[in-house]
Design a protein around this motif. Structure first.
Motif, PDB file in Angstrom:
ATOM      1  N   THR A  34       0.869  -1.164   0.000  1.00  0.00           N
ATOM      2  CA  THR A  34       0.000   0.000   0.000  1.00  0.00           C
ATOM      3  C   THR A  34       0.910   1.219   0.000  1.00  0.00           C
ATOM      4  OG1 THR A  34      -1.809   1.100   1.200  1.00  0.00           O
ATOM      5  CG2 THR A  34      -0.100   0.061   2.519  1.00  0.00           C
ATOM      6  N   PRO A  35       0.470   2.369  -0.482  1.00  0.00           N
ATOM      7  CA  PRO A  35       1.352   3.545  -0.447  1.00  0.00           C
ATOM      8  C   PRO A  35       1.871   3.816   0.955  1.00  0.00           C
ATOM      9  CG  PRO A  35      -0.558   3.987  -1.814  1.00  0.00           C
ATOM     10  CD  PRO A  35      -0.803   2.654  -1.168  1.00  0.00           C
ATOM     11  N   GLY A  36       3.164   4.102   1.075  1.00  0.00           N
ATOM     12  CA  GLY A  36       3.752   4.392   2.378  1.00  0.00           C
ATOM     13  C   GLY A  36       3.361   5.747   2.912  1.00  0.00           C
ATOM     14  N   VAL A  37       3.018   6.660   2.022  1.00  0.00           N
ATOM     15  CA  VAL A  37       2.536   7.992   2.413  1.00  0.00           C
ATOM     16  C   VAL A  37       1.249   8.257   1.639  1.00  0.00           C
ATOM     17  CG1 VAL A  37       2.987  10.468   2.408  1.00  0.00           C
ATOM     18  CG2 VAL A  37       4.842   8.870   2.929  1.00  0.00           C
ATOM     19  N   ALA A  38       0.156   8.406   2.358  1.00  0.00           N
ATOM     20  CA  ALA A  38      -1.146   8.648   1.723  1.00  0.00           C
ATOM     21  C   ALA A  38      -1.315  10.135   1.417  1.00  0.00           C
ATOM     22  CB  ALA A  38      -2.267   8.164   2.626  1.00  0.00           C
ATOM     23  N   ALA A  39      -2.205  10.440   0.495  1.00  0.00           N
ATOM     24  CA  ALA A  39      -2.442  11.829   0.111  1.00  0.00           C
ATOM     25  C   ALA A  39      -3.158  12.608   1.201  1.00  0.00           C
ATOM     26  CB  ALA A  39      -3.246  11.880  -1.188  1.00  0.00           C
ATOM     27  N   SER A  40      -3.940  11.917   2.023  1.00  0.00           N
ATOM     28  CA  SER A  40      -4.697  12.557   3.099  1.00  0.00           C
ATOM     29  C   SER A  40      -5.040  11.499   4.142  1.00  0.00           C
ATOM     30  CB  SER A  40      -5.981  13.184   2.549  1.00  0.00           C
ATOM     31  OG  SER A  40      -6.864  12.161   2.098  1.00  0.00           O
ATOM     32  N   PRO A  41      -5.379  11.923   5.363  1.00  0.00           N
ATOM     33  CA  PRO A  41      -5.807  10.939   6.371  1.00  0.00           C
ATOM     34  C   PRO A  41      -7.020  10.136   5.910  1.00  0.00           C
ATOM     35  CG  PRO A  41      -5.318  13.040   7.408  1.00  0.00           C
ATOM     36  CD  PRO A  41      -5.269  13.284   5.927  1.00  0.00           C
ATOM     37  N   GLU A  42      -7.925  10.785   5.173  1.00  0.00           N
ATOM     38  CA  GLU A  42      -9.102  10.091   4.682  1.00  0.00           C
ATOM     39  C   GLU A  42      -8.724   9.011   3.666  1.00  0.00           C
ATOM     40  OE1 GLU A  42      -9.985  13.826   6.473  1.00  0.00           O
ATOM     41  OE2 GLU A  42      -8.728  13.425   4.704  1.00  0.00           O
ATOM     42  N   MET A  43      -7.753   9.342   2.792  1.00  0.00           N
ATOM     43  CA  MET A  43      -7.289   8.365   1.813  1.00  0.00           C
ATOM     44  C   MET A  43      -6.585   7.193   2.513  1.00  0.00           C
ATOM     45  SD  MET A  43      -7.161   7.394  -1.270  1.00  0.00           S
ATOM     46  CE  MET A  43      -7.620   8.872  -2.205  1.00  0.00           C
ATOM     47  N   LYS A  44      -5.831   7.480   3.555  1.00  0.00           N
ATOM     48  CA  LYS A  44      -5.177   6.413   4.321  1.00  0.00           C
ATOM     49  C   LYS A  44      -6.220   5.472   4.908  1.00  0.00           C
ATOM     50  CE  LYS A  44      -2.416   5.755   8.534  1.00  0.00           C
ATOM     51  NZ  LYS A  44      -1.595   6.441   9.574  1.00  0.00           N
ATOM     52  N   GLU A  45      -7.269   6.026   5.509  1.00  0.00           N
ATOM     53  CA  GLU A  45      -8.321   5.208   6.093  1.00  0.00           C
ATOM     54  C   GLU A  45      -9.011   4.373   5.031  1.00  0.00           C
ATOM     55  OE1 GLU A  45     -10.564   3.453   8.907  1.00  0.00           O
ATOM     56  OE2 GLU A  45      -8.913   4.869   9.246  1.00  0.00           O
ATOM     57  N   LEU A  46      -9.242   4.961   3.866  1.00  0.00           N
ATOM     58  CA  LEU A  46      -9.897   4.243   2.777  1.00  0.00           C
ATOM     59  C   LEU A  46      -9.024   3.095   2.278  1.00  0.00           C
ATOM     60  CD1 LEU A  46     -12.334   4.146   0.851  1.00  0.00           C
ATOM     61  CD2 LEU A  46     -11.081   5.706  -0.661  1.00  0.00           C
TER      62      LEU A  46
END
Length: 344
Positions: free
Chosen positions: A175-187
């Protein structure tokens, strides 16, 4: 002789020499080939990575300096090498060989190893490693994918290779190690049970192989490519960051920096890293001096492999800090002698 037969002969020669400790002359007689051919086949085996040579540095070459760094920073072990060059790539190779030698002889029980496979020095270490004598069950990646696809492929291959060397099952964090946003990380995590399982396994780590980064974008990575942007780095530097450990930014004293970037990282948390039974780091060079000091001062690592120049930097800065702290202490006041007027 076809290619397969030639490769089999090369492997047989390598095994007789390295595993069975036979002399080249005896191998030549046994296989009825010339000694010069035996030498060529051994060289070819190294070039093909069939044989990996690890230079084992005798312990305590820098005993006094190692003990000084351990005492100043409360580290369990420090291993110091003499750099053959100031070139970062060459220094990385020397550090990687030393770490590989230490890992081969791990003496404590290891069930789960957390591996920072995106670290270039860690990948070089894996390329030079011999099988670990201590077997483990799982090798879990500490971070999701960083950088371009070519780097992601290299890190996955290193994780697989390291797991084979430890007799473990590799656990990838795809999975991406750095998400674009906290919401994207949760998704991302809500839709990926394998990633959630990998992150949960980081709750119980026996040995964390830690990556230390400077307060700038690593040369292997590109801004915003599954990674932070230049602007994000600038903002966290403004908050006092001097480096990072597994993408957790630290100030000069090793205190964690609380910023919005913390909520974007998909990987081992600060608490999980703190709870790891052992935390080993390999890093050196002037570009990472302040970051290494922060990681050591903050207790984020307990075993450090580094170069002599970095170790002297650690000693000098710690000594300077202690002197400055002593100078700031108010002088102990002495009671004034009472005068005759005051006695009246």
């Amino acid at each position: 002789m076809n290619d397969i037969d030639a490769q089999r002969l090369m492997i047989k020669v390598a095994r007789l020499y390295h595993t069975h400790e036979m002399r080249q002359t005896d191998i030549a007689k046994r296989l009825q080939i010339s000694q010069s051919r035996v030498s060529r086949l051994l060289a070819q085996a190294e070039d093909a990575s069939i044989v990996r040579t690890v230079v084992a540095v005798p312990p305590h070459i820098h005993a006094e300096l190692e003990e000084r760094v351990e005492a100043l920073y409360g580290l369990s072990e420090v291993h110091i090498i003499d750099a053959v060059s100031d070139n970062e790539q060459e220094l990385g190779k020397d550090l990687a060989h030393t770490m590989a030698s230490l890992l081969q002889d791990v003496a404590f029980e290891v069930s789960t190893i957390a591996l920072t496979s995106w670290s270039k020095t860690m990948r070089m270490m894996i390329d030079t490693m011999l099988p670990m004598r201590t077997r483990c069950k799982h090798v879990v990646e500490t971070l999701g994918d960083l950088g371009p696809p070519s780097l992601q492929h290299a890190t996955a291959r290193s994780t697989q290779q390291f797991a084979a060397l430890t007799g473990a099952q590799p656990v990838f964090l795809r999975t991406p190690g750095v998400a674009a946003s906290p919401e994207m990380k949760e998704l991302l995590l809500s839709g990926d049970p394998h990633a959630r399982e990998a992150l949960q396994m980081l709750d119980s780590v026996d040995l964390a192989l830690v990556g230390i980064g400077a307060d700038e974008i690593d040369p292997d990575l590109r801004p915003g490519d599954n990674f932070f942007s230049d602007e994000q780095f600038a903002r966290v530097r403004a908050l006092g960051a001097v480096g990072e450990v597994c993408l957790h930014f630290l100030d000069a004293d090793g205190n964690p920096i609380d910023s919005e970037l913390e909520d974007l990282v998909v990987g081992i948390t600060r608490e999980q890293l703190r709870n790891a039974r052992h935390r080993w780091a390999v890093a050196g060079g002037a570009r990472k001096h302040r970051a290494i000091r922060a990681a050591a001062a903050g207790g984020w690592v307990d075993t450090l492999v580094t170069d002599a120049a970095t170790a002297r930097f650690l000693v000098d800065t710690a000594s300077a800090d202690r002197k400055a702290a002593a100078d700031l202490k108010p002088a102990q006041s002495t009671p004034r002698r009472r005068t005759a007027a005051s006695k009246a």
